[in-house]
Design a protein around this motif. Sequence first.
Motif, PDB file in Angstrom:
ATOM      1  N   ASP A  63      48.206  46.067  39.282  1.00 44.08           N
ATOM      2  CA  ASP A  63      47.185  46.825  39.993  1.00 44.08           C
ATOM      3  C   ASP A  63      47.744  48.203  40.354  1.00 44.08           C
ATOM      4  O   ASP A  63      48.915  48.324  40.769  1.00 44.08           O
ATOM      5  CB  ASP A  63      46.752  46.079  41.258  1.00 44.08           C
ATOM      6  CG  ASP A  63      45.561  46.713  41.935  1.00 44.08           C
ATOM      7  OD1 ASP A  63      44.429  46.351  41.570  1.00 44.08           O
ATOM      8  OD2 ASP A  63      45.763  47.579  42.818  1.00 44.08           O
ATOM      9  N   ASN A  68      39.620  47.621  45.968  1.00 41.23           N
ATOM     10  CA  ASN A  68      39.089  46.261  45.908  1.00 41.23           C
ATOM     11  C   ASN A  68      40.047  45.273  45.270  1.00 41.23           C
ATOM     12  O   ASN A  68      39.796  44.073  45.283  1.00 41.23           O
ATOM     13  CB  ASN A  68      37.750  46.253  45.160  1.00 41.23           C
ATOM     14  CG  ASN A  68      36.666  46.964  45.950  1.00 41.23           C
ATOM     15  OD1 ASN A  68      36.623  46.895  47.180  1.00 41.23           O
ATOM     16  ND2 ASN A  68      35.793  47.675  45.251  1.00 41.23           N
ATOM     17  N   GLY A  69      41.125  45.747  44.689  1.00 41.64           N
ATOM     18  CA  GLY A  69      42.219  44.876  44.289  1.00 41.64           C
ATOM     19  C   GLY A  69      42.012  44.097  43.004  1.00 41.64           C
ATOM     20  O   GLY A  69      40.975  44.164  42.340  1.00 41.64           O
ATOM     21  N   THR A  70      43.042  43.319  42.684  1.00 46.88           N
ATOM     22  CA  THR A  70      43.074  42.428  41.529  1.00 46.88           C
ATOM     23  C   THR A  70      43.315  41.016  42.038  1.00 46.88           C
ATOM     24  O   THR A  70      44.203  40.790  42.867  1.00 46.88           O
ATOM     25  CB  THR A  70      44.196  42.839  40.563  1.00 46.88           C
ATOM     26  OG1 THR A  70      43.940  44.169  40.084  1.00 46.88           O
ATOM     27  CG2 THR A  70      44.297  41.881  39.393  1.00 46.88           C
ATOM     28  N   TYR A  71      42.518  40.057  41.547  1.00 43.67           N
ATOM     29  CA  TYR A  71      42.553  38.698  42.087  1.00 43.67           C
ATOM     30  C   TYR A  71      42.827  37.686  40.981  1.00 43.67           C
ATOM     31  O   TYR A  71      42.313  37.802  39.860  1.00 43.67           O
ATOM     32  CB  TYR A  71      41.220  38.353  42.771  1.00 43.67           C
ATOM     33  CG  TYR A  71      41.018  39.083  44.085  1.00 43.67           C
ATOM     34  CD1 TYR A  71      41.321  38.460  45.291  1.00 43.67           C
ATOM     35  CD2 TYR A  71      40.546  40.383  44.098  1.00 43.67           C
ATOM     36  CE1 TYR A  71      41.140  39.127  46.495  1.00 43.67           C
ATOM     37  CE2 TYR A  71      40.373  41.063  45.292  1.00 43.67           C
ATOM     38  CZ  TYR A  71      40.673  40.429  46.493  1.00 43.67           C
ATOM     39  OH  TYR A  71      40.507  41.085  47.681  1.00 43.67           O
ATOM     40  N   LYS A  75      43.046  34.857  45.020  1.00 42.38           N
ATOM     41  CA  LYS A  75      44.079  35.476  45.846  1.00 42.38           C
ATOM     42  C   LYS A  75      44.434  36.847  45.274  1.00 42.38           C
ATOM     43  O   LYS A  75      44.632  37.006  44.073  1.00 42.38           O
ATOM     44  CB  LYS A  75      45.328  34.594  45.901  1.00 42.38           C
ATOM     45  CG  LYS A  75      45.083  33.240  46.573  1.00 42.38           C
ATOM     46  CD  LYS A  75      46.363  32.424  46.627  1.00 42.38           C
ATOM     47  CE  LYS A  75      46.124  31.090  47.310  1.00 42.38           C
ATOM     48  NZ  LYS A  75      47.359  30.265  47.372  1.00 42.38           N
ATOM     49  N   ARG A  76      44.536  37.816  46.165  1.00 44.27           N
ATOM     50  CA  ARG A  76      44.825  39.181  45.739  1.00 44.27           C
ATOM     51  C   ARG A  76      46.277  39.282  45.267  1.00 44.27           C
ATOM     52  O   ARG A  76      47.198  38.749  45.900  1.00 44.27           O
ATOM     53  CB  ARG A  76      44.558  40.157  46.886  1.00 44.27           C
ATOM     54  CG  ARG A  76      44.677  41.621  46.481  1.00 44.27           C
ATOM     55  CD  ARG A  76      44.013  42.523  47.488  1.00 44.27           C
ATOM     56  NE  ARG A  76      44.082  43.920  47.081  1.00 44.27           N
ATOM     57  CZ  ARG A  76      43.327  44.872  47.621  1.00 44.27           C
ATOM     58  NH1 ARG A  76      42.448  44.574  48.582  1.00 44.27           N
ATOM     59  NH2 ARG A  76      43.426  46.119  47.201  1.00 44.27           N
TER      60      ARG A  76
END
Length: 329
Positions: A63, A68-71, A75-76
């Motif tokens: 990432d 907004n992240g990577t999951y 879970k991030r």
Amino acid sequence: MKAPYFIEILARNGDVLHRHKVAGLPIRLGRGYDNDVILDDAHSAATHAVVDANEEGELVLRDLGSNNGTYLNGKRQTSVVLAGDTMVRLGHTRLRVRAADFPVADERADTTMHGWEGAAPATIGLALIAIFTCAETWLSDVEPFALIRYLLVLASSLAAGLLWSSVWALANRLFGSHARLGRHLFILGSGLAVLGIWRVGGAALAYAWSAEAFTRYGNLVTLAIACGMVFFHLITIKPHHPRRFAVSCWVMLVGGAGLMLMTNLQSTGRASDELYMSVLLPPEVRHSPDRSVNQFMADAAKLKTGADAARVRAVKDGAPETDDDDGDE
């Protein structure tokens, strides 16, 4: 892992929506037009993530500081080691990365029955619809025969059947790539044929052996046949998900049956569809043992005794209370 690489954009259920081919690493992902794969997702960053190889030669997605992240599995993560089946979520976009040497499963057996297509199932389905409609009209007809009445019923039933099947064919075209109108017509015609056989057979059994449950709860069987038709329509569209569709149809059946029973209880005070068996057939069909007149009169006397007792209780319950005190009037 062997180049080129393929970025597969997935639906929520894991089906592939889009597949992008990239010649080599690194692979940049994001909404910006300078990325190798552009994500059409307002919840992904302009430069959301990058895929590259680590020291062990594994593919790793990192990432790049997106909001907004990577999951992975809810879970991030800041980085994820990618196997061919690893599904990650970037914003609202689900994807996986596969190399050119990723092994694919063996060819699936053909469950779509492509040989059963076109005019043959359509003709049989329309014929079954016509036979069911004419037979139902003939069995319930108490007026002198009039050809125009049968023709009108036949035309309206065929039009309704074509409309029903066309809706399923449209869904089949949207979600299964082929319309298969003929097969949907065959499913409808077969379901109506089973329904007609059930109605005639159930009525005959109910009258012959006094099996009143066949008529009192016959609507539940009709509902089960309808749910079965829906199941076969659905697996025609998506033949690889029979268990999921079977569970959905069972839920429909249980829910619909519960609503039917509660409606009967609310409107008539009983769960059955009718108070007594309404089927009348020729006496030759009857196989249940006859009852004598004396037995009938004895049963009627028992009913009268019970009704008189219930009336007496109702009068007592509704009588005004009397004052037993000895006080002055």
